[in-house]
Design an enzyme around this catalytic site. Structure first.
Site, short mmCIF file in Angstrom:
data_model
loop_
_atom_site.label_atom_id
_atom_site.label_comp_id
_atom_site.label_asym_id
_atom_site.label_seq_id
_atom_site.Cartn_x
_atom_site.Cartn_y
_atom_site.Cartn_z
CG ASP A 238 -13.51 -8.33 1.11
OD1 ASP A 238 -13.48 -7.42 1.67
OD2 ASP A 238 -13.68 -7.80 -0.52
CG ASP B 116 -7.70 -4.85 0.76
OD1 ASP B 116 -8.69 -4.96 1.04
OD2 ASP B 116 -7.68 -5.81 -0.19
CG ASP C 85 -1.33 -20.46 -0.07
OD1 ASP C 85 -0.65 -20.23 1.50
OD2 ASP C 85 -0.59 -21.24 -1.23
CE LYS D 87 2.66 -18.55 -0.74
NZ LYS D 87 2.03 -19.42 -1.15
CE1 TYR E 71 -3.36 -2.62 0.54
CE2 TYR E 71 -4.59 -1.37 0.73
CZ TYR E 71 -4.25 -2.55 0.53
OH TYR E 71 -5.86 -3.04 0.09
C1 IPM Z 1 -10.58 -2.17 2.62
C2 IPM Z 1 -10.68 -1.04 1.04
C3 IPM Z 1 -10.00 -0.21 0.57
C4 IPM Z 1 -8.67 -1.25 0.65
C5 IPM Z 1 -9.50 0.36 -0.36
C6 IPM Z 1 -11.39 1.21 -0.77
C7 IPM Z 1 -8.32 1.74 -0.60
O1 IPM Z 1 -11.20 -2.29 0.26
O2 IPM Z 1 -11.37 -1.38 3.19
O3 IPM Z 1 -10.60 -2.93 2.54
O4 IPM Z 1 -7.99 -1.89 -0.25
O5 IPM Z 1 -7.74 -1.12 2.17
MN MN Z 2 -11.29 -4.05 1.00
#
Ligand code: IPM
Ligand code: MN
Length: 346
Positions: A250, A246, A222, A188, A137
């Site tokens: 999700d 990140d 993984d 990793k 990042y």
């Molecule tokens: C999150 C989002 C952000 C990230 C994006 C929107 C910059 O996906 O907060 O997880 O990648 O951190």
């Molecule tokens: Mn995200």
């Protein structure tokens, strides 16, 4: 009376819809628990950018710097090119306020359906500590000979010892406070041998010398994804890099009932600058104004903000309210009606 200054950035899309509910819940719980909220709304987001050209000016950053916490809904409008608002608002806040921890709980509330077959609330209650200001990042790298067949694009995963150790130390402290006292490093080491050599070495050094009562585990990222689906009960606290964090959060969000249940805290543990609390979901322009957004991610975010402000009893009250609403079942309820149920519980 103790008063907390909260900067509110509702943002775009469903942001304002969910923030309104979160803020009402926060004010309500403040009344019943003897503290006050002084909030001010800021207009930042895609619409504001299109109208003014400002993402987040230096003056705005200075003003935000005076708040105890920032409460953000979602930023993003389809007409703004990807990258501008992310870098200009979200990442700017995280980087400039040195919010080097991104806390993301993965908890299945009672009554919420998970796509994980046969799993219930007791199988899914862990928290991911995502390093939040380093790694891929930072954007270090560049492009050469753009547009030619010789084009080279580089984006480096950059970590220094300080970034790694402060993140790990935070994760160990968190793990030590939880009943299972287990911390899993997600990396990793078999491929990214430079960066994860550093992470792994510091992980064991800090663990051995400062947190001997915390059990240390290591998973490749993984394999961790596989276990998050098959055996999520393995995990208590996970710690990982910015990019891996990140991605895996999700996945974690889907297992806890979707993005509508995923909350996050962007924390500056030194408290010298404000921390920021936001639901993980985006602005969801496709459902805006339809009373469809799940406000619970934002309500869980409020709970995290209260924990950060050391208002533990209020945080617990909010968490109990969420659990009551999810246990009773809220499928088919709109954004507003779900918010009303939360308020009623509170
Ligand atoms: C999150 C989002 C952000 C990230 C994006 C929107 C910059 O996906 O907060 O997880 O990648 O951190
Ligand atoms: Mn995200």
């Amino acid at each position: 009376m103790k008063t907390y200054k909260i900067a509110v950035i509702p943002g775009d899309g469903i942001g304002p819809e969910v923030i309104e509910i979160g803020l009402t819940a926060l004010e309500k719980v403040a009344k019943t628990h003897g503290f006050a909220i002084e909030s001010k709304a800021f207009p930042f987001g895609g619409e504001h950018y299109l109208a003014t050209g400002e993402t987040l000016s230096d003056e705005s950053m200075t003003e935000l710097g005076d708040y105890d916490a920032i409460f953000l809904g979602a930023v993003g409008t389809p007409d703004v090119k990807p990258g501008i608002l992310e870098k200009g608002i979200l990442l700017k806040l995280r980087f400039e306020f040195d919010q080097y921890i991104n806390l993301r709980p993965v908890k299945l509330y009672p009554g919420i359906e998970t796509p994980l077959k046969g799993k219930t609330a007791k199988d899914l209650d862990y928290i991911v500590v995502r390093e939040n200001t380093g790694g891929l990042y930072t954007g270090i790298g560049g492009i050469m000979m753009k547009g030619t067949v010789d084009e080279v694009a580089v984006q480096s995963m950059v970590y220094n010892h300080t970034q790694v150790s402060r993140c790990l130390r935070y994760a160990f402290e968190l793990a030590q406070c939880r009943s299972r006292r287990t911390l899993a490093l997600i990396g990793k080491t078999n491929v990214l041998t430079h960066v994860f050599d550093l992470w792994e070495r510091v992980f064991h050094q800090i663990g051995e010398s400062e947190f001997p009562e915390v059990t240390r585990e290591y998973y490749h990222v993984d394999a961790a994804c596989m276990h998050m689906v098959n055996e999520p009960h393995r995990f208590d606290v996970m710690v990982t890099t910015n990019m891996f964090g990140d991605i895996i959060t999700d996945l974690g969000a889907v297992t806890q009932g979707g993005m509508g249940m995923a909350a996050s805290g962007n924390i500056n543990p030194t408290r010298t600058k404000p921390s920021m609390f936001e639901p993980v979901h985006g602005s969801a322009p496709d459902i805006v104004g339809q009373n469809k957004a799940n406000p619970l991610a934002t309500v869980i975010t409020v709970k995290m903000m209260l924990d950060f402000l050391s208002e533990s009893e209020a945080a617990q009250a909010v968490d109990d309210a969420i659990a009551s609403v999810t246990s009773a079942g809220f499928a088919g309820l709109g954004t507003v009606e779900t918010g009303e149920r939360i308020l009623k519980e509170l």
